[in-house]
Design an enzyme around this catalytic site. Structure first.
Site, PDB file in Angstrom:
ATOM      1  CB  ALA A 188      71.019  70.501  52.541  1.00  0.00           C
TER       2      ALA A 188
ATOM      3  CB  CYS B  50      68.573  60.880  49.705  1.00  0.00           C
ATOM      4  SG  CYS B  50      68.818  59.164  50.165  1.00  0.00           S
TER       5      CYS B  50
HETATM    6  P1  NAD Z   1      64.474  51.065  51.447  1.00  0.00           P
HETATM    7  O1  NAD Z   1      63.054  51.442  51.451  1.00  0.00           O
HETATM    8  O2  NAD Z   1      65.134  50.584  50.188  1.00  0.00           O
HETATM    9  O3  NAD Z   1      64.724  49.911  52.536  1.00  0.00           O
HETATM   10  C1  NAD Z   1      64.217  49.948  53.829  1.00  0.00           C
HETATM   11  C2  NAD Z   1      63.803  48.526  54.223  1.00  0.00           C
HETATM   12  O4  NAD Z   1      63.462  48.525  55.605  1.00  0.00           O
HETATM   13  C3  NAD Z   1      62.573  48.008  53.482  1.00  0.00           C
HETATM   14  O5  NAD Z   1      62.902  46.813  52.796  1.00  0.00           O
HETATM   15  C4  NAD Z   1      61.540  47.770  54.593  1.00  0.00           C
HETATM   16  O6  NAD Z   1      60.738  46.631  54.367  1.00  0.00           O
HETATM   17  C5  NAD Z   1      62.428  47.565  55.794  1.00  0.00           C
HETATM   18  N1  NAD Z   1      61.751  47.810  57.073  1.00  0.00           N
HETATM   19  C6  NAD Z   1      61.010  48.890  57.447  1.00  0.00           C
HETATM   20  N2  NAD Z   1      60.607  48.768  58.715  1.00  0.00           N
HETATM   21  C7  NAD Z   1      61.093  47.591  59.176  1.00  0.00           C
HETATM   22  C8  NAD Z   1      61.022  46.911  60.417  1.00  0.00           C
HETATM   23  N3  NAD Z   1      60.372  47.447  61.464  1.00  0.00           N
HETATM   24  N4  NAD Z   1      61.629  45.713  60.532  1.00  0.00           N
HETATM   25  C9  NAD Z   1      62.305  45.176  59.479  1.00  0.00           C
HETATM   26  N5  NAD Z   1      62.412  45.773  58.284  1.00  0.00           N
HETATM   27  C10 NAD Z   1      61.819  46.974  58.130  1.00  0.00           C
HETATM   28  O7  NAD Z   1      65.275  52.320  52.024  1.00  0.00           O
HETATM   29  P2  NAD Z   1      66.799  52.723  51.728  1.00  0.00           P
HETATM   30  O8  NAD Z   1      66.905  53.444  50.438  1.00  0.00           O
HETATM   31  O9  NAD Z   1      67.663  51.544  51.990  1.00  0.00           O
HETATM   32  O10 NAD Z   1      67.024  53.809  52.860  1.00  0.00           O
HETATM   33  C11 NAD Z   1      67.139  53.447  54.217  1.00  0.00           C
HETATM   34  C12 NAD Z   1      67.628  54.634  55.000  1.00  0.00           C
HETATM   35  O11 NAD Z   1      68.939  55.019  54.536  1.00  0.00           O
HETATM   36  C13 NAD Z   1      66.772  55.894  54.863  1.00  0.00           C
HETATM   37  O12 NAD Z   1      66.769  56.570  56.092  1.00  0.00           O
HETATM   38  C14 NAD Z   1      67.504  56.717  53.827  1.00  0.00           C
HETATM   39  O13 NAD Z   1      67.270  58.085  53.975  1.00  0.00           O
HETATM   40  C15 NAD Z   1      68.940  56.395  54.126  1.00  0.00           C
HETATM   41  N6  NAD Z   1      69.862  56.536  53.000  1.00  0.00           N
HETATM   42  C16 NAD Z   1      69.523  56.122  51.743  1.00  0.00           C
HETATM   43  C17 NAD Z   1      70.429  56.230  50.700  1.00  0.00           C
HETATM   44  C18 NAD Z   1      70.069  55.769  49.314  1.00  0.00           C
HETATM   45  O14 NAD Z   1      70.845  56.041  48.404  1.00  0.00           O
HETATM   46  N7  NAD Z   1      68.973  55.097  49.099  1.00  0.00           N
HETATM   47  C19 NAD Z   1      71.708  56.720  50.939  1.00  0.00           C
HETATM   48  C20 NAD Z   1      72.043  57.123  52.227  1.00  0.00           C
HETATM   49  C21 NAD Z   1      71.110  57.025  53.260  1.00  0.00           C
HETATM   50  C1  UDX Z   2      72.549  61.115  47.215  1.00  0.00           C
HETATM   51  C2  UDX Z   2      73.902  61.552  47.779  1.00  0.00           C
HETATM   52  O1  UDX Z   2      74.786  61.858  46.709  1.00  0.00           O
HETATM   53  C3  UDX Z   2      74.490  60.459  48.637  1.00  0.00           C
HETATM   54  O2  UDX Z   2      75.709  60.888  49.219  1.00  0.00           O
HETATM   55  C4  UDX Z   2      73.486  60.121  49.725  1.00  0.00           C
HETATM   56  O3  UDX Z   2      74.005  59.076  50.525  1.00  0.00           O
HETATM   57  C5  UDX Z   2      72.158  59.713  49.121  1.00  0.00           C
HETATM   58  O4  UDX Z   2      71.682  60.747  48.267  1.00  0.00           O
HETATM   59  P1  UDX Z   2      71.762  59.530  45.234  1.00  0.00           P
HETATM   60  O5  UDX Z   2      70.454  60.204  45.427  1.00  0.00           O
HETATM   61  O6  UDX Z   2      71.819  58.060  45.223  1.00  0.00           O
HETATM   62  O7  UDX Z   2      72.790  60.006  46.366  1.00  0.00           O
HETATM   63  O8  UDX Z   2      72.420  60.033  43.850  1.00  0.00           O
HETATM   64  P2  UDX Z   2      73.154  61.378  43.414  1.00  0.00           P
HETATM   65  O9  UDX Z   2      74.304  61.001  42.585  1.00  0.00           O
HETATM   66  O10 UDX Z   2      73.426  62.279  44.543  1.00  0.00           O
HETATM   67  O11 UDX Z   2      72.087  62.061  42.447  1.00  0.00           O
HETATM   68  C6  UDX Z   2      70.874  62.613  42.937  1.00  0.00           C
HETATM   69  C7  UDX Z   2      70.110  63.270  41.817  1.00  0.00           C
HETATM   70  O12 UDX Z   2      70.775  64.453  41.379  1.00  0.00           O
HETATM   71  C8  UDX Z   2      69.954  62.387  40.582  1.00  0.00           C
HETATM   72  O13 UDX Z   2      68.667  62.523  40.049  1.00  0.00           O
HETATM   73  C9  UDX Z   2      71.000  62.939  39.632  1.00  0.00           C
HETATM   74  O14 UDX Z   2      70.674  62.703  38.294  1.00  0.00           O
HETATM   75  C10 UDX Z   2      70.928  64.426  39.981  1.00  0.00           C
HETATM   76  N1  UDX Z   2      72.147  65.167  39.625  1.00  0.00           N
HETATM   77  C11 UDX Z   2      73.329  64.880  40.245  1.00  0.00           C
HETATM   78  C12 UDX Z   2      72.090  66.178  38.663  1.00  0.00           C
HETATM   79  O15 UDX Z   2      71.033  66.446  38.104  1.00  0.00           O
HETATM   80  N2  UDX Z   2      73.227  66.858  38.369  1.00  0.00           N
HETATM   81  C13 UDX Z   2      74.430  66.607  38.955  1.00  0.00           C
HETATM   82  O16 UDX Z   2      75.420  67.268  38.619  1.00  0.00           O
HETATM   83  C14 UDX Z   2      74.488  65.577  39.929  1.00  0.00           C
END
Ligand code: NAD
Ligand code: UDX
EC number: 1.1.1.22
Length: 463
Positions: free
Chosen positions: A226, A277
């Site tokens: 946030a 996210c």
């Molecule tokens: P994603 O969609 O890329 O991956 C999730 C995977 O979980 C999918 O491949 C799906 O098939 C699998 N899945 C779902 N239910 C399942 C089950 N019951 N058994 C086995 N596999 C199952 O998601 P993501 O981006 O890796 O995010 C995962 C979590 O991490 C979310 O809560 C997200 O908010 C958090 N997170 C994401 C990021 C990011 O940058 N993407 C960063 C920090 C935290």
């Molecule tokens: C974010 C958080 O940074 C990370 O810590 C958390 O675990 C997952 O969510 P991510 O969404 O992968 O990571 O990328 P981030 O670098 O945070 O950028 C998010 C969005 O904000 C992008 O679309 C980026 O282009 C935008 N952004 C970021 C801006 O427009 N301006 C900035 O100065 C920084």
């Protein structure tokens, strides 16, 4: 307690890279990443490392080193749960699209399914780690499911949110600002916390491993996202004021960022933040605040999303008004579709929404992105459900060559800050475009003077 076998449920953008790094840094621990999605697991196992399902700089090298040694990708979820002492849950937690809390609350059905599966399969004590981003107090729901198996198995639930950002995931995992572990304040809880801290201590300095109670840990993740998103919305709000007043948002960002209390990061004005996210987690925070009757808190954070939606709409509107109030039948080229550079992830990318507005105005959109496939782009548009798949397909042309994408177009819009866009032959692009040739730089990455000298009408964000 020393951990020798880890299982991670969910082989996505978090589970895949995170577990690959744990396996690389801890050769003595066997790490198995499981997923229901067979195609995804097959891609993680592909001998051609360019086919990994997640594109991240440096990831392929990490996978190459650990895969088959102590890193395994599998669809055998039960087996991996059964064998592991520690189970990470890293499944998706998207915004609910139905029922109570639709469009706001996190959909926890995948989390609950994991908890039930662990409860069914486990035959000995396990540490269950929340790696997914979850609403504060989710651990109590997971605990309630796990504690009712009736087979005497003891579970400890930890919260260990992931702070990696896409595009820099490997660097972030190698050298995190901090690792956060929340656990129960009992002897057993602290034993579990220490077991997980010991895993990270294989490469993370001890003073960067922060332990808290479970609720602080869960809430810190939502709060961090946030705050980060709020900075982007704050600078984007100022970008609009800059456009009216002759101030330049790049200069304002630099000037305020030099204040050590503010700091220089996350002050880049843009077409709007995207990614899986920020929006999801803030909406979730707003929903939680509302559910406790904290309406002022909810309204405060909701404004971050309102501002972001406005910024995306404003960018599209600016294209339309600048192109003499109509883009109907005009070719607009998008450079970039991913939500940020160095990732193939498109979830909530601003490009999707800008394209949607322009398609409503009957524009023809050409897209070039170095890492995003045509099918993904069409799926993203179809997901909005604004028009039929056929209409999306006929309005969008995805091209593998950036110069071809820009040929005969009225305007080029930069939606992602890919480095390569800066070094393109902009004279060549100009020569092949219709005149006057417009550039709308949604990331402020191009050289304004150079482009204007060539003859472009160049529009940046916030100046
Ligand atoms: P994603 O969609 O890329 O991956 C999730 C995977 O979980 C999918 O491949 C799906 O098939 C699998 N899945 C779902 N239910 C399942 C089950 N019951 N058994 C086995 N596999 C199952 O998601 P993501 O981006 O890796 O995010 C995962 C979590 O991490 C979310 O809560 C997200 O908010 C958090 N997170 C994401 C990021 C990011 O940058 N993407 C960063 C920090 C935290
Ligand atoms: C974010 C958080 O940074 C990370 O810590 C958390 O675990 C997952 O969510 P991510 O969404 O992968 O990571 O990328 P981030 O670098 O945070 O950028 C998010 C969005 O904000 C992008 O679309 C980026 O282009 C935008 N952004 C970021 C801006 O427009 N301006 C900035 O100065 C920084």
């Amino acid at each position: 307690m020393k951990i020798s076998k880890i299982c991670c449920i969910g082989a996505g953008y978090v589970g895949g890279p995170t577990m690959a790094v744990i396996a690389q840094k801890c050769p003595h621990i066997q790490v198995t990443v499981v997923d229901l999605n067979e195609a995804r697991i097959a891609a993680w196992n592909d001998s051609d490392l360019s086919k990994l399902p997640v594109y991240e700089p440096g990831l392929a090298d990490v996978v190459a080193e650990a895969r088959g040694r102590n890193l395994f990708f599998s669809t055998e979820v039960d087996k991996a749960i059964d064998e592991a002492e520690m189970i990470f849950i890293s499944v998706n937690t998207p915004t609910k699209t139905y029922g109570i809390g639709k469009g706001m609350a996190a959909d926890l059905k995948y989390i609950e399914l994991c908890a039930r599966q662990i409860a069914r399969v486990a035959r000995d004590n396990k540490i269950v780690v929340e790696k997914s981003t979850l609403p504060v107090r989710t651990a109590s729901a997971i605990k309630s499911i796990l504690d009712h198996t009736g087979n005497g198995v003891q579970f400890q639930i930890l919260s260990n949110p992931e702070f990696l950002a896409e595009g820099t995931a490997i660097d972030d995992l190698f050298a995190p600002d901090r690792v956060l572990i929340g656990g129960e304040d009992s002897a057993e809880g602290q034993k579990a916390v220490n077991a997980l801290a010991d895993v990270y201590a294989n490469w993370v300095p001890k003073d960067k491993i922060l332990t808290t109670n479970v609720w602080s840990s869960e809430l810190s993740k939502l709060t961090a996202n946030a705050f980060l998103a709020q900075r982007v919305s704050s600078i984007n709000s100022i970008s609009e004021l800059c456009e009216k007043t002759g101030a330049n948002v790049n200069e304002v960002g630099k000037a305020i960022g030099l204040d050590s209390r503010i700091g220089p990061k996350f002050l880049k004005a843009s077409v709007g933040f995207g990614g899986s996210c920020f929006q999801k987690d803030i909406l979730n925070l707003v929903y939680i605040a509302k559910s406790y009757g904290l309406n002022e808190v909810a309204d405060y954070w909701e404004q971050v999303i309102i501002m972001n939606d406005h910024q995306k709409r404003r960018f599209a509107k600016n294209i339309i008004t600048t192109l003499y109030n109509t883009v109907s039948g005009k070719k607009i080229t998008f450079l970039g579709w991913a939500f940020k550079k160095d990732t193939n992830d498109t979830r909530e990318s601003a490009a999707i929404y800008v394209a949607d507005y322009l398609l409503n105005e009957q524009a023809n959109i050409a897209v070039f992105d170095p890492k995003v496939e045509e099918q993904q782009i069409l799926t993203d548009l179809d997901y909005l459900d604004t028009r039929s798949s056929e209409e999306n397909k006929s309005g969008v042309d995805v091209t593998a060559d950036p110069y071809q994408a820009c040929k005969d177009s009225h305007a080029v819009a930069v939606l992602t800050e890919w480095d390569e866009f800066k070094t393109y032959d902009w004279q060549k692009i100009y020569d092949n475009m219709l005149k006057p040739a417009f550039v709308f730089d949604g990331r402020n990455i191009l050289n304004k003077e150079e482009l204007q000298k060539i003859g472009f009408i160049y529009k940046a964000i916030g100046s």
